[in-house]
Write a protein that holds these residues in place. Sequence first.
Motif, mmCIF file in Angstrom:
data_model
loop_
_atom_site.group_PDB
_atom_site.id
_atom_site.type_symbol
_atom_site.label_atom_id
_atom_site.label_comp_id
_atom_site.label_asym_id
_atom_site.label_seq_id
_atom_site.Cartn_x
_atom_site.Cartn_y
_atom_site.Cartn_z
ATOM 1 N N ASN A 72 0.761 -1.052 -0.033
ATOM 2 C CA ASN A 72 -0.108 -0.027 0.119
ATOM 3 C C ASN A 72 1.511 1.217 0.108
ATOM 4 O O ASN A 72 2.076 1.478 -0.162
ATOM 5 C CB ASN A 72 -1.098 -0.003 1.256
ATOM 6 C CG ASN A 72 -0.402 -0.165 2.292
ATOM 7 O OD1 ASN A 72 1.416 -0.220 2.816
ATOM 8 N ND2 ASN A 72 -1.044 -0.125 3.543
ATOM 9 N N ARG A 73 0.272 2.075 -0.014
ATOM 10 C CA ARG A 73 1.226 3.404 0.063
ATOM 11 C C ARG A 73 2.241 3.544 1.293
ATOM 12 O O ARG A 73 3.009 4.603 1.085
ATOM 13 C CB ARG A 73 0.016 4.582 0.228
ATOM 14 C CG ARG A 73 -0.637 5.083 1.382
ATOM 15 C CD ARG A 73 -1.936 6.100 1.882
ATOM 16 N NE ARG A 73 -2.010 6.331 3.105
ATOM 17 C CZ ARG A 73 -2.022 6.989 3.416
ATOM 18 N NH1 ARG A 73 -0.902 7.638 3.409
ATOM 19 N NH2 ARG A 73 -3.180 7.082 5.124
ATOM 20 N N TYR A 74 2.524 3.059 2.146
ATOM 21 C CA TYR A 74 3.660 3.140 3.628
ATOM 22 C C TYR A 74 4.470 2.291 2.625
ATOM 23 O O TYR A 74 5.611 2.430 2.877
ATOM 24 C CB TYR A 74 2.507 2.535 4.825
ATOM 25 C CG TYR A 74 1.771 3.450 4.218
ATOM 26 C CD1 TYR A 74 2.327 4.401 5.780
ATOM 27 C CD2 TYR A 74 0.526 3.001 5.447
ATOM 28 C CE1 TYR A 74 0.721 5.239 6.334
ATOM 29 C CE2 TYR A 74 -0.301 3.019 5.700
ATOM 30 C CZ TYR A 74 -0.477 4.808 6.101
ATOM 31 O OH TYR A 74 -1.319 5.413 6.496
ATOM 32 N N GLY A 75 4.480 0.759 1.879
ATOM 33 C CA GLY A 75 5.618 0.167 1.119
ATOM 34 C C GLY A 75 6.322 -0.684 2.244
ATOM 35 O O GLY A 75 5.137 -0.904 3.030
ATOM 36 N N VAL A 76 7.086 -0.870 2.221
ATOM 37 C CA VAL A 76 7.944 -2.192 3.417
ATOM 38 C C VAL A 76 9.057 -0.767 3.693
ATOM 39 O O VAL A 76 9.816 0.089 2.716
ATOM 40 C CB VAL A 76 8.818 -2.625 2.415
ATOM 41 C CG1 VAL A 76 9.850 -3.960 3.123
ATOM 42 C CG2 VAL A 76 8.269 -3.674 0.947
ATOM 43 N N PRO A 77 8.888 -0.830 5.369
ATOM 44 C CA PRO A 77 10.289 0.097 5.731
ATOM 45 C C PRO A 77 11.655 -0.342 5.695
ATOM 46 O O PRO A 77 11.795 -2.054 4.199
ATOM 47 C CB PRO A 77 10.264 -0.890 7.125
ATOM 48 C CG PRO A 77 8.338 -1.652 7.490
ATOM 49 C CD PRO A 77 8.449 -2.304 5.498
ATOM 50 N N ALA A 78 12.199 0.812 5.374
ATOM 51 C CA ALA A 78 13.338 0.994 4.657
ATOM 52 C C ALA A 78 14.133 -0.478 5.580
ATOM 53 O O ALA A 78 14.681 -0.744 5.046
ATOM 54 C CB ALA A 78 13.870 1.905 4.927
ATOM 55 N N THR A 79 14.148 -0.998 6.635
ATOM 56 C CA THR A 79 15.211 -1.944 7.781
ATOM 57 C C THR A 79 14.418 -3.369 6.586
ATOM 58 O O THR A 79 15.007 -4.196 7.856
ATOM 59 C CB THR A 79 14.468 -1.266 8.872
ATOM 60 O OG1 THR A 79 12.622 -2.109 9.052
ATOM 61 C CG2 THR A 79 14.821 0.132 9.716
ATOM 62 N N ALA A 80 13.307 -3.326 5.805
ATOM 63 C CA ALA A 80 13.738 -4.909 5.691
ATOM 64 C C ALA A 80 14.383 -5.706 5.003
ATOM 65 O O ALA A 80 15.242 -4.965 4.221
ATOM 66 C CB ALA A 80 12.115 -4.823 5.236
#
Length: 493
Positions: A39-47
């Motif tokens: 969705n608009r939040y996407g995947v966390p950068a730490t993933a």
Amino acid sequence: LRRSTRNVSSLVPSPRGQYRNLREYFSIQNQFPAIYGINRYGVPATASVETQARARQLRAYLLLFEQIMANFSASLHELRTLFSFDDRSRQSYFFQALTSDTIPAIDDLYTQPALDALAKIVGKYDNCTNRKNRLLDYLLAIYGETFSPDALRQFSHYYNPHQLEEAIIDSKVAFLNRIVEVTKNRAGAFNYHEPSWNTDNVSGLVERVSLLLGFKHCRSRSLTVALLKEGMKLISHETYTQVKARTLELKLLDLNDMSDQAGVKFQTIPITETGPMGRLHTIHPGIKPIIPLQHNLISEALLRGGVTIERYRLGSLAARDSYQLVFQPEGEEYWWYLGAYSDLQSGVQSANVLREFLIHLNIESEGIHLVEHILLRPIGKPQHENISLPQGEDFYSFRLTVIFPSWTARCHDDNFRLLAEETVRQNCPAHIYPELHWLDFEKMCEFERRCKTWLDVRADTGAPPTEINGAARALIAFLLEIKRPVPHREAKT
């Protein structure tokens, strides 16, 4: 309502629609829980890289289904275009590209521009001319009308297959644009109190038949002016051969004998695009070298046969830097010499320009003239002077004369003549008897001169009856002359 002075539209107002942007598409991926990472939040950068790849894979998998839904929304939005007969676009399937504004980060997955890829895919299956024809047939059926394409499809002397389908669509669109007038006024006459020559003041029958037969013009106009304004006079092929015998304008070649000579080979000519048909100033320079057009006489054989590219050949009789363009009339063994060119491309271009110019002359010469006999009755007297009407025949009541040109490629075809005559009889009011005639160029010039004189005098409210009767008498004399059968000549023994 019959006695009411109110406008009917005020009693029953026209419905008004509400604009809706049906093209707008909202992705289902925006409704997925955030844990999916699409969705608009996407995947966390730490993933991890693996988690980011799985999110992209899911986004790409859903895109295949969402693209179908997005294209459906685009097609739904363009329904008003698809069913509009004012639309000139040649597209029946519609699509839209999904971008990052619609699906988050989707642009990162495209390896090429999305619109270009979609246009290439959809274009393979979009048989626009076929679908557009069927949609126009549906719109005609709403009004209880049918439009047979036989007038163009079976007699496609002027078009290649693609141009033919476009011409059929244009004919149906022209008919739909005038559907109210040609239906309401199908039995209506023209207003003889107003000018009619070179105006839209024509009878409903003339307009309806012209549209059904695919004629370019429906107005009352001269059918000979297309040739006359080019400074040309059309004559029969027999007369032309007698006048131009043993001249360069009628130099005949036998390609069969020439083909036996070493190095002599005449080849067919491909059709090339020479620009818009109506821009004659771009065509004239290309036909200046054509020998038979350098003087004011043109043969019917060249006018009719010249619209077919297969009747032209181009070859070299001498050096390689000299090419000769030749033309073969229908039913003849020999070929006409048309001109010489320094290179092959110039000869090919000249043949195509000549063909398009002759097509223009043919199309501009097609049309209908209609004379209502009842309007020819004498004013102030029971009968015209010096006119002998057929005994026992009522020349004026419930009769009209319909006149077609006989010199164009389509109008010279016997099968097209049968179709045209049947179209007139089917659309003519049942109580009216139409007499149909096909006139050559010379007789058409004489008819149009007399008919225009009569129409102008008839529309002049201040014209004296003697002048009106004189013009009508001259026109009646011509109609009686073309009606009389040609005397039979017995063969000499």
